[in-house]
Scaffold this active site. Structure first.
Site, PDB file in Angstrom:
ATOM      1  N   ASP A 234       9.505  -5.791  -3.193  1.00 47.82           N
ATOM      2  CA  ASP A 234       8.069  -5.722  -3.434  1.00 47.82           C
ATOM      3  C   ASP A 234       7.772  -5.145  -4.819  1.00 47.82           C
ATOM      4  OD1 ASP A 234       5.348  -5.627  -3.236  1.00 47.82           O
ATOM      5  OD2 ASP A 234       5.281  -3.920  -1.878  1.00 47.82           O
TER       6      ASP A 234
ATOM      7  N   ASP B 177       5.525  -5.925   7.951  1.00 51.97           N
ATOM      8  CA  ASP B 177       6.439  -4.963   7.315  1.00 51.97           C
ATOM      9  C   ASP B 177       6.055  -3.544   7.738  1.00 51.97           C
ATOM     10  OD1 ASP B 177       8.444  -4.165   5.534  1.00 51.97           O
ATOM     11  OD2 ASP B 177       7.035  -3.991   3.852  1.00 51.97           O
TER      12      ASP B 177
ATOM     13  N   GLU C 148      14.370  -0.107  12.812  1.00 54.99           N
ATOM     14  CA  GLU C 148      15.036   0.665  11.748  1.00 54.99           C
ATOM     15  C   GLU C 148      15.681   1.929  12.290  1.00 54.99           C
ATOM     16  OE1 GLU C 148      12.943   1.079   8.010  1.00 54.99           O
ATOM     17  OE2 GLU C 148      13.957   2.963   7.536  1.00 54.99           O
TER      18      GLU C 148
HETATM   19  P1  13P Z   1      10.840  -1.960  -2.944  1.00 48.71           P
HETATM   20  O1  13P Z   1       9.839  -0.866  -3.134  1.00 48.71           O
HETATM   21  O2  13P Z   1      12.184  -1.552  -3.458  1.00 48.71           O
HETATM   22  O3  13P Z   1      10.394  -3.248  -3.515  1.00 48.71           O
HETATM   23  O4  13P Z   1      11.031  -2.169  -1.367  1.00 48.71           O
HETATM   24  C1  13P Z   1      10.147  -2.988  -0.630  1.00 48.71           C
HETATM   25  C2  13P Z   1      10.308  -2.834   0.828  1.00 48.71           C
HETATM   26  O5  13P Z   1      11.271  -2.310   1.353  1.00 48.71           O
HETATM   27  C3  13P Z   1       9.238  -3.375   1.667  1.00 48.71           C
HETATM   28  O6  13P Z   1       9.432  -3.073   3.018  1.00 48.71           O
HETATM   29  O1  G3H Z   2       7.772  -0.749   1.872  1.00 49.02           O
HETATM   30  C1  G3H Z   2       6.617  -0.940   1.563  1.00 49.02           C
HETATM   31  C2  G3H Z   2       6.175  -2.132   0.801  1.00 49.02           C
HETATM   32  O2  G3H Z   2       6.525  -2.032  -0.553  1.00 49.02           O
HETATM   33  C3  G3H Z   2       4.712  -2.317   0.999  1.00 49.02           C
HETATM   34  O3  G3H Z   2       4.008  -1.410   0.260  1.00 49.02           O
HETATM   35  O4  G3H Z   2       2.681  -0.170   1.934  1.00 49.02           O
HETATM   36  O5  G3H Z   2       1.999  -0.223  -0.486  1.00 49.02           O
HETATM   37  O6  G3H Z   2       1.767  -2.272   0.950  1.00 49.02           O
HETATM   38  P1  G3H Z   2       2.511  -0.990   0.712  1.00 49.02           P
HETATM   39 ZN    ZN Z   3      10.425  -1.235   3.375  1.00 55.44          ZN
END
Ligand code: 13P
Ligand code: G3H
Ligand code: ZN
Length: 322
Positions: free
Chosen positions: A269, A83, A135
């Site tokens: 998340d 991610d 993106e």
């Molecule tokens: P949220 O913070 O809305 O859960 O988004 C998660 C996300 O986009 C991870 O890449």
């Molecule tokens: O978009 C981000 C996700 O919510 C992951 O969060 O970078 O705190 O692990 P993080």
């Molecule tokens: Zn994200």
């Protein structure tokens, strides 16, 4: 079955009018809560790992936890995805280290530079049988150490998407249509209030999604920042010593609508973090004498599982699609 890429899942999701849930994982209980839910409702799944998750839990631990879930859930397709990959090196490390999908997020760079970085990742990934999410457009909110203010955020420009996809060769595209990261997606000033006095966020820009999908027929679109910030858990946190005023997310009906359109992957998340934190705060308030991590992590994992089941069935519509 072994870990899969997202190619097949996205094709079926596009044609079937549903989306695949992409949930972030950082420890064993989160992996278990999510995968037990998907196994129970027979849903394909994307488990995703951020740069921050790799720094917290270590790449090998996370890969091995996901491999354990694959063994425990032999009948559902699971993809392991990076991610918000910040650069080529991080993407390469995940491609070499067992991931089946990576995101290169160069959305904060100028258009030409975003194309150049994304193309380099795509070439390496495709040579190794791995797919790439890119993106265009910038979401407000916080991810790892990158904070994008509401003023700096901007919607995806539909007129850029064909050139971007054809020049980079990416396999899916995350777009900005009004979602944002974290539990504080909108200020009270950006929202209106309903008759009950609750904050109502501005609606997603479905016109942009529509225009993007017209220009990229059949191409999988991704929505980040798609937590709905369940008020049940915000209240639980606040009732048990937390302070999260005015946290509000994306209404679930709007996500369901996006899933019926070209959106094939929806990232969630923060909702799982709220469920875990609310449950643990409540547990400690009710049992101040307890100190065994298994006792407070067990109900937290159970609530993550229930929440993910609800998302898979009622928001993403991907139950029974494994
Ligand atoms: P949220 O913070 O809305 O859960 O988004 C998660 C996300 O986009 C991870 O890449
Ligand atoms: O978009 C981000 C996700 O919510 C992951 O969060 O970078 O705190 O692990 P993080
Ligand atoms: Zn994200």
């Amino acid at each position: 079955m072994p870990l899969v890429t997202t190619t097949e899942m996205f094709k079926k999701a596009y044609d079937g009018g549903y989306a695949i849930g992409a949930f972030n994982v950082n420890n064993m209980e989160i992996v278990q809560g999510i995968t037990e839910a998907a196994r129970e409702v027979n849903a394909p799944l994307i488990l995703q790992v951020s740069k921050g998750a790799r720094a917290y839990a270590n790449h090998t631990y996370l890969v091995k936890l996901v491999e354990a879930a694959v063994i425990e859930c032999p009948n559902i397709p699971i993809a392991l995805h990076l991610d918000h990959g910040p650069d080529f090196e991080t993407c390469k490390s995940c491609i070499d280290g067992g991931f089946t999908s990576v995101m290169i997020d160069a959305s904060s760079k100028p258009f030409a530079e975003n194309i150049e970085i994304t193309k380099k990742v795509v070439e390496y990934a495709h040579d190794h049988g791995v797919v790439v999410e890119a993106e265009l457009g910038a979401l407000a909110g916080i991810e790892d150490d990158v904070k994008v203010s509401a003023e700096e955020s901007h919607y995806t420009k539909p007129e850029e998407v064909e050139e971007f996809v054809s020049k980079t060769g990416c396999d899916s595209l995350a777009i900005a249509i009004g979602t944002s990261h974290g539990a504080y997606k909108f200020t009270a000033a950006q929202c209106t209030r309903n008759e009950k006095g609750e904050l109502v966020p501005p609606p997603l820009r479905f016109d942009i999604l529509e225009e993007v999908s017209k220009r990229l027929p059949g191409f999988p679109i991704v929505l980040h920042g798609s937590s709905s910030v369940p008020q049940e858990y915000v209240k639980m946190i606040n009732a048990n010593g937390g302070k999260m005023p005015d946290a509000v997310g994306i209404p679930e009906e709007q996500l369901r609508q996006a899933a019926r359109m070209a959106v094939c992957k929806i990232n969630i998340d923060s909702d799982l973090r709220l469920a875990m934190t609310g449950t643990i705060r409540q547990f400690f308030n009710e049992h101040p004498d307890k100190f065994d991590p298994r006792e407070y992590l067990k109900p937290a994992r159970a609530n993550i599982k229930e929440l993910v089941k609800h998302k898979l069935i009622n928001v993403l519509g991907c139950d029974g699609k494994a």
